[in-house]
Design an enzyme around this catalytic site. Structure first.
Site, PDB file in Angstrom:
ATOM      1  N   ARG A   1     -10.174  -0.814  -1.450  1.00  0.00           N
ATOM      2  CA  ARG A   1      -9.022  -0.240  -1.800  1.00  0.00           C
ATOM      3  C   ARG A   1      -8.937   0.086  -4.263  1.00  0.00           C
ATOM      4  O   ARG A   1      -9.609  -0.640  -3.933  1.00  0.00           O
ATOM      5  CB  ARG A   1      -8.044   0.035  -1.959  1.00  0.00           C
TER       6      ARG A   1
ATOM      7  N   ARG B   1       0.968  -2.903 -10.645  1.00  0.00           N
ATOM      8  CA  ARG B   1       1.552  -2.830  -9.718  1.00  0.00           C
ATOM      9  C   ARG B   1       2.740  -3.439  -9.496  1.00  0.00           C
ATOM     10  O   ARG B   1       3.929  -2.833  -8.758  1.00  0.00           O
ATOM     11  CB  ARG B   1       1.012  -2.190  -8.192  1.00  0.00           C
TER      12      ARG B   1
ATOM     13  N   LYS C   1       4.012  -3.896   4.352  1.00  0.00           N
ATOM     14  CA  LYS C   1       4.247  -2.845   4.396  1.00  0.00           C
ATOM     15  C   LYS C   1       3.270  -1.982   6.492  1.00  0.00           C
ATOM     16  O   LYS C   1       4.180  -1.503   6.814  1.00  0.00           O
ATOM     17  CB  LYS C   1       5.257  -2.175   3.704  1.00  0.00           C
TER      18      LYS C   1
END
Ligand code: AP5
Ligand code: MG
Length: 210
Positions: A157, A168, A13
């Site tokens: 991250r 997730r 994305k």
């Protein structure tokens, strides 16, 4: 008209939103980026959401909407929403918010990617923090060499740990996948195959957005 980029964690994305921004002049709003800059600033909000993000859970719908309202108000360009909405109530709230601002939603585009590819991508993802504070993704558009040449620092991250990636994905299937039905019903849903070279994914996105 505004568009939504949907898809699993790591589907691409952010990578494609940056490309669409360049190609079509959209304003890119990533709710994940907005939350991460709050964490980096040490704000009260950042302290509240830091642990939630690291674990891979979702920030509450109410909090997310209040943050988003502030970011969207005053934007003149068409917007690419990246990572929002992530629940059906968020999709409903987005409709109301856009209508109240006189904005219109075009398509909701999913970048589809199998879970096993998500795991491989996210376990090897690297980011680069530039001296200005800007964060760039290491990948086809910005290399490790580019990062070093610009005095950046490479980091991973916090939510790209194996446990967080698995969580997730679970949260995505349980809470975010139902959003696709919401946009199918509204006649706005389209999907592109994310398991291809990034140039081909961009090409497919540009085609479905025509
Ligand atoms: P967010 O930042 O949105 O994370 P995410 O959805 O988990 O997605 P990612 O940013 O990890 O992946 P991406 O799809 O952008 O892929 P990328 O382009 O980076 O959200 C983080 C957290 O914030 C959430 O977990 C939640 O806690 C909170 N949050 C955010 N929004 C929220 C909301 N609305 N409500 C509640 N909570 C919210 O690509 C990934 C990797 O793949 C990169 O290394 C890239 O170089 C590589 N890659 C990209 N495309 C390709 C390709 N075609 N081929 C090969 N490699 C590729
Ligand atoms: Mg992203």
């Amino acid at each position: 008209m505004d568009i939504i980029l949907m898809g699993a964690p790591g589907a691409g994305k952010g990578t494609q939103a940056a490309r669409l921004k360049t190609a079509l002049g959209y304003k890119h709003i990533s709710t994940g980026d907005v939350l991460r800059s709050e964490i980096a600033s040490g704000s009260e909000l950042g302290k509240k959401v830091g642990a939630i993000i690291q674990k891979g859970d979702l920030v509450s719908d109410e909090l997310m909407l209040s943050i988003l309202k502030e970011v969207v108000s005053g934007v003149q360009e068409p917007i690419i929403f990246d990572g929002f909405p992530r629940t059906v109530p968020q999709a409903e709230m987005l409709n109301t918010m856009l209508a109240s601002l006189g904005r219109e939603l075009g398509k909701a585009v999913e970048i589809s990617l199998p879970d096993e590819v998500v795991v491989v991508r996210l376990s090897s993802r690297k980011q680069c923090k530039l001296p200005s504070g800007e964060v760039k993704q290491i990948g086809p558009d910005f290399s490790l060499e580019d990062c070093a040449a610009q005095g950046g620092e490479v980091f991973t991250r916090k939510d790209d740990s194996a446990e967080s990636i698995a969580h997730r994905l679970q949260v995505y299937h349980q809470q975010t996948e139902p959003v696709t039905a919401f946009y199918k019903q509204a006649g706005k849903f389209v999907a592109v195959n994310g398991d291809q070279h990034p140039d081909q994914v961009l090409n497919d996105l540009l085609n479905v957005l025509k």
